[in-house]
Design a protein around this motif. Structure first.
Motif, mmCIF file in Angstrom:
data_model
loop_
_atom_site.group_PDB
_atom_site.id
_atom_site.type_symbol
_atom_site.label_atom_id
_atom_site.label_comp_id
_atom_site.label_asym_id
_atom_site.label_seq_id
_atom_site.Cartn_x
_atom_site.Cartn_y
_atom_site.Cartn_z
ATOM 1 N N ILE A 1 62.329 31.903 59.987
ATOM 2 C CA ILE A 1 61.432 32.606 60.898
ATOM 3 C C ILE A 1 60.088 32.804 60.205
ATOM 4 C CG2 ILE A 1 61.074 34.758 62.198
ATOM 5 C CD1 ILE A 1 64.197 34.787 62.466
ATOM 6 N N GLY A 2 59.060 32.242 60.809
ATOM 7 C CA GLY A 2 57.713 32.316 60.232
ATOM 8 C C GLY A 2 56.877 33.364 60.949
ATOM 9 N N THR A 3 56.265 34.242 60.169
ATOM 10 C CA THR A 3 55.479 35.333 60.763
ATOM 11 C C THR A 3 54.054 35.281 60.208
ATOM 12 O OG1 THR A 3 56.236 36.719 58.980
ATOM 13 C CG2 THR A 3 57.439 36.885 61.043
ATOM 14 N N GLY A 4 53.274 36.246 60.557
ATOM 15 C CA GLY A 4 51.946 36.392 59.970
ATOM 16 C C GLY A 4 50.844 35.773 60.792
ATOM 17 N N ARG B 1 44.083 32.299 64.987
ATOM 18 C CA ARG B 1 43.254 32.104 63.792
ATOM 19 C C ARG B 1 43.377 30.683 63.293
ATOM 20 N NH1 ARG B 1 43.892 37.408 60.009
ATOM 21 N NH2 ARG B 1 43.539 38.924 61.613
ATOM 22 N N HIS C 1 48.914 39.337 62.023
ATOM 23 C CA HIS C 1 48.904 40.604 61.284
ATOM 24 C C HIS C 1 47.477 41.106 61.194
ATOM 25 C CE1 HIS C 1 49.698 43.504 58.024
ATOM 26 N NE2 HIS C 1 50.896 43.533 58.564
ATOM 27 N N ILE D 1 62.847 39.361 62.694
ATOM 28 C CA ILE D 1 62.885 38.782 61.341
ATOM 29 C C ILE D 1 64.313 38.724 60.808
ATOM 30 C CG2 ILE D 1 62.132 39.167 58.949
ATOM 31 C CD1 ILE D 1 59.502 40.239 60.194
#
Lengths: 150, 404
Positions: free
Chosen positions: B50-53, B378, B56, B348
């Protein structure tokens, strides 16, 4: 075995201090080296379905030269959240990972590592850029440190 | 193979062909940016990362650098769907520090806004589930009826989405009898629709076949992995911050904590429908039993600085337990604010729950967790000369505000 007093009794050999987080969350201070064994004992006493790890909250205490880690554990039969507090030195912030005792520690440990730089020994999923943007992480900055400029 | 004899094989070595399938960060099944990197052996999911960010925004740092009064408005912008619970949790954490207690009418109105929010949030995620499993018309019907709840929220708070309704020691707006009657009328119109959708999800064979026994979580697993809200209650754990902490007016308003034991995707969706019906009854109760007296506070008379201390507030957000921790050293700005949203745990920590299911089940399981990941697009710019990476919005690049 779910009252606050019973929990305090079970952890009595580890507790070095006690206070309360408002409004009514009992907090037990223990030594960082005993964290894993204290949590494992708590889980063994309460049972797998009676608690979950709600939060791992790190606070950078610059004046004291430590990072404070508060583990908020929700005890379902108690209907309240208790807190286990440890401190680690700011220049070498390391503590045992809880991931093999409570797998739900993953999110909190990954977040605390990426934002505060606390290393959880035994957690192989820690990485920079988990939340922090690449430009901040690539400069080696931990944004929630009090001396971080972001 | 000697003397013309063929040796029989005693074992074979099977090398699985594992396919890496990225789902997200932008994907039709996801309404917000998160990356699920699926490793599949044929159709079976054998691993998930699981990829996050992707979004943020540094809210906690922002809260530390602003006064409590600005912080209240920042907190309510953490999430669009559940903004009222965010501001409620932040405001109560500050009230715990000071020892403030809002008036009974203000506490009832706070609960009214939060329960309207739960109502429209649960309708939204059930509508999205309908869309994900191929019922686009059902999605549109639910979203049409959800507008009645949005209208009700607008009547109470002044905005259909962002309420900005809370203030320390009370609320920012009150309602009169005309508004109360309009709200009761709207709720009466929503009630039969909610009952119809709840029955549809339980009785329709196509819906139940698609959701039954998909993403089953045992009670032991949900607690071990720290999963919250309808996910927790859909697996038989009776835990609800409203019933446990009895904050605001929850100690006076009758309601039931909905629990189901099946632990599958259908159970989680039915918990949400039942909770929506409970919320509707709570809203009706509030409007019929609204205490008299003041509710809106005079913000000019509130203290500008707050005493030092630590507090930890919990609120039962639509997606589960939301918490705010404040450590304050005195003055008008907090030393540390920690926000823990339920999706942090629910998404997560959920990687284990996809294993063994087919690739087609992944969106269904993910949506059954009601992910909430606020958006900001972004791009990454790599400065090869200095070997530094930085992020910028696509708009900044287009407007040449960033040097490439």
């Amino acid at each position: 075995m779910s009252g606050t007093n019973n929990i305090e009794d079970a952890l009595s050999s580890y507790i070095i201090g006690r206070d309360t987080v408002k409004p009514n969350r009992p907090r037990f201070h223990i030594d960082a080296g005993n964290l894993k064994s204290a949590i494992a004992l708590l889980k063994q006493c309460l049972g797998d379905e009676a608690l979950y790890l709600s939060n791992i909250i790190g606070v950078d205490k610059v004046a004291e030269g430590v990072i404070e880690l508060n583990y908020f554990i929700h005890v379902v039969p108690l209907g309240n959240t208790i807190v286990i507090r440890v401190t680690v030195p700011r220049d070498k912030p390391q503590v045992s990972s809880l991931i093999d005792v409570i797998p739900g520690a993953l999110s909190g440990e990954c977040e605390a590592y990426d934002l505060l730089g606390v290393e959880f020994i035994g957690n192989r999923y820690l990485r920079r850029g988990f939340f922090v943007p690449v430009d901040v992480a690539s400069r080696g900055v931990f944004p929630l440190r009090k001396d971080a400029k972001v | 193979m000697e003397n013309g004899m063929v040796e029989k094989a005693t074992s074979i070595i099977k090398i699985p062909v594992t396919l890496e399938i990225p789902i997200g960060p932008q994907h039709p099944a996801l309404h917000e940016p998160v990356l699920l990197k699926i490793y599949a052996d044929g159709e079976e999911v054998v691993g998930v990362e699981i990829g996050t960010g992707y979004n943020h925004r540094g809210i906690e740092k922002l809260l530390e650098n602003n006064t409590f009064y600005k912080g209240k408005f920042i907190a309510s912008r953490v999430c669009g769907i559940c903004n009222a619970v965010h501001e409620n949790c932040f405001v109560r954490a500050v009230e715990y520090l000071v020892g403030m207690k809002p008036s009974p009418r203000a506490e009832y109105l706070r609960v009214l806004v939060m329960e309207l929010e739960r109502l429209h949030s649960h309708m939204l995620i059930n509508a999205i589930m309908a869309e994900i499993i191929g019922f686009d018309t059902l999605f549109m019907y639910i979203m049409r009826d959800r507008e009645l709840v949005m209208k009700a929220k607008e009547i109470v708070a002044g905005n259909r989405v962002s309420a900005d309704f809370h203030m320390f020691n009370g609320v920012r707006r009150d309602i009169d009898d005309v508004k109360r009657d309009k709200l009761i009328d709207l709720l009466r119109r929503v009630e039969p629709r909610l009952k119809y959708y709840r029955k549809l999800f339980e009785d329709d064979p196509t819906i139940s076949k698609r959701l039954t026994e998909i993403g089953v979580l045992k009670a032991k697993d949900v607690t071990s992995y720290g999963m919250l809200g309808p996910v927790l209650r859909g697996s038989g754990i009776k835990s609800d911050a409203r019933a446990e902490d009895r904050y605001d007016a929850y100690n006076e308003i009758p309601f039931n904590v909905v629990v189901r034991g099946e632990g599958d995707s259908l159970a989680r969706m039915l918990v949400r429908w039942d909770e929506a019906l409970e919320s509707l009854e709570m809203c009706k109760y509030i409007l019929e039993h609204l205490p008299s007296g003041p509710a809106a506070v005079d913000e000019r008379k509130l203290p500008r600085t707050f005493p030092a201390g630590e507090s930890f507030a919990r609120v039962e957000a639509p997606r589960g337990e939301l918490t705010y921790y404040i450590q304050h050293a005195g003055g008008n700005k907090p030393y540390r604010v920690k926000v823990r949203t339920p999706s942090l745990n629910n998404i997560i920590n959920s990687g284990f729950s996809y294993l063994g299911h087919s690739v087609a089940d992944v969106p269904v399981i993910l949506v059954s967790y009601d992910p909430c990941i606020s958006c900001m697009e972004r791009a990454i710019i790599v400065d090869l000369k200095n070997k530094v990476e930085k992020r910028a919005t696509l708009r900044e690049i287009a407007m040449k505000e960033v040097r490439l």
